[in-house]
Design an enzyme around this catalytic site. Structure first.
Site, PDB file in Angstrom:
ATOM      1  N   HIS A 133     -26.614   4.845  45.123  1.00  0.00           N
ATOM      2  CA  HIS A 133     -26.048   5.093  46.444  1.00  0.00           C
ATOM      3  C   HIS A 133     -26.861   4.485  47.607  1.00  0.00           C
ATOM      4  O   HIS A 133     -26.342   3.734  48.423  1.00  0.00           O
ATOM      5  CB  HIS A 133     -25.971   6.605  46.719  1.00  0.00           C
ATOM      6  CG  HIS A 133     -25.339   7.419  45.644  1.00  0.00           C
ATOM      7  ND1 HIS A 133     -23.979   7.525  45.490  1.00  0.00           N
ATOM      8  CD2 HIS A 133     -25.873   8.200  44.658  1.00  0.00           C
ATOM      9  CE1 HIS A 133     -23.699   8.335  44.488  1.00  0.00           C
ATOM     10  NE2 HIS A 133     -24.831   8.750  43.962  1.00  0.00           N
TER      11      HIS A 133
HETATM   12  C1  BDR Z   1     -26.593  11.141  47.783  1.00  0.00           C
HETATM   13  O1  BDR Z   1     -27.144  12.399  47.373  1.00  0.00           O
HETATM   14  C2  BDR Z   1     -28.374  12.208  46.737  1.00  0.00           C
HETATM   15  O2  BDR Z   1     -28.350  12.793  45.473  1.00  0.00           O
HETATM   16  C3  BDR Z   1     -28.635  10.731  46.677  1.00  0.00           C
HETATM   17  O3  BDR Z   1     -29.993  10.453  46.962  1.00  0.00           O
HETATM   18  C4  BDR Z   1     -27.716  10.131  47.716  1.00  0.00           C
HETATM   19  O4  BDR Z   1     -28.345  10.026  48.972  1.00  0.00           O
HETATM   20  C5  BDR Z   1     -25.391  10.823  46.918  1.00  0.00           C
HETATM   21  O5  BDR Z   1     -24.439  11.828  47.021  1.00  0.00           O
END
Ligand code: BDR
Ligand code: CA
Length: 317
Positions: A244
């Site tokens: 992400h």
């Molecule tokens: C987001 O939530 C976290 O688990 C990850 O780092 C990312 O920023 C994805 O939903």
């Protein structure tokens, strides 16, 4: 790896606001390679603040980055803190044998640091890749920042959720903070789940990291293995963890890798089952509100992986 490895002579100045977090760690790597990281601020999110701060300092040290790490909000604006142990483990970055951090954070006042830094230097990009508590507190205490920063590039939201059916984790943790960010009035770029799920750490891609020489690459490969492992164990149909957070950095440094559209996006703050949802106003009407953000809709995942891989290789010796 020829295409995207040249550092710009004038890399964009950014403050990376993060909750490392495996994918936050990878975002720090890309930022270190392709931006001018003025500072890193930490926030409660994937793990408690103490752990996310520790992990941010460890990543800063591993990369030899010359920037301060300031710790920030220990909890969301009004809600209880929530963490993502099921995705990132108890430490927030489980899966690798990490060194101890070189020292404590430069301060515990990330919000003050953001305000002072953005007042001293115009044109900084804020890149929040965790719950947006620090950024919201800064914008609320210092509304003049909206006109001083270059913009905000977030990882968060999307057309579907992951923490709930409606909400992505960063928005779910602190919807009220996200609401402040989406209303701040300046340039805003959104990398949501429907984008980041196109960019997965598949076994083949992780093997490319394992194959890199040096000491950093094996550590990051182990982090990818853990992160992808938790995703594969929790999903029916996913081959690797969505990477992400680097998307919010590459949105600035490699914009040609993305497709986008303008949209008016609002944050649900009151829903009993939809809190933290990003609501897109896609009505075919002439009198809907003006767009407030650039929503990234597609990514050239193979090319983006090469950007990440080259950045890892650069720091792995
Ligand atoms: C987001 O939530 C976290 O688990 C990850 O780092 C990312 O920023 C994805 O939903
Ligand atoms: Ca994150």
């Amino acid at each position: 790896m020829a295409s995207y490895n040249a550092m710009s002579p004038n890399p964009l100045p950014i403050i990376l606001d993060c909750d490392p977090g495996h994918d936050d760690a990878m975002a720090i790597v890309v930022a270190a390679r392709h931006t001018n990281v003025i500072g890193i601020t930490s926030v409660s999110g994937n793990a408690p603040l103490e752990s996310t701060t520790r992990n941010a300092i460890i990543m800063r040290d591993l990369l030899g980055l010359d920037c301060p790490v300031h710790s920030g909000a220990e909890r969301p604006l009004i809600r209880e803190p929530r963490h993502a142990v099921n995705v990132h483990g108890k430490s927030g970055m489980d899966g690798a044998n990490l060194p101890a951090p070189s020292g404590p954070p430069a301060s515990t006042d990330a919000v003050g640091y953001i305000i002072e830094t953005c007042r001293a230097q115009e044109g900084i990009w804020l890149v929040p890749i965790g719950p947006m508590t620090n950024i919201a507190l800064a914008l609320r205490s210092a509304p003049d920042l909206a006109g001083r920063i270059a913009g905000i590039s977030i990882m968060g939201g999307g057309r579907f959720g992951n923490s709930t059916a409606a909400a992505e984790f960063n928005l779910w943790c602190d919807p009220e903070a996200a609401d402040v960010v989406f209303r701040y009035g300046g340039p805003l770029i959104m990398s949501g789940l429907d984008l980041t799920h196109q960019f997965q750490a598949t076994p083949e891609r992780i093997a490319m990291v394992h194959a890199l020489p040096g000491t950093l690459a094996p550590i990051l490969a182990e982090l990818f293995e853990f992160f992808s492992g938790t995703y594969r164990s929790r999903h029916h149909n996913i081959v690797g963890a969505p990477v992400h957070d680097p998307c919010a950095v590459m949105a600035l440094t490699h914009p040609h890798l993305f497709t986008r559209r303008r949209a008016h996006v609002q944050i649900e703050t009151h829903g009993t089952i939809t809190a933290g949802m990003t609501l897109f106003d896609d009505r075919d009407l002439k009198d809907i509100p003006e767009p407030n953000c650039d929503v990234l809709t597609g990514i050239d995942a193979d090319a983006a992986w090469l950007v990440l891989l080259e950045a890892i290789a650069h720091f792995s010796h």
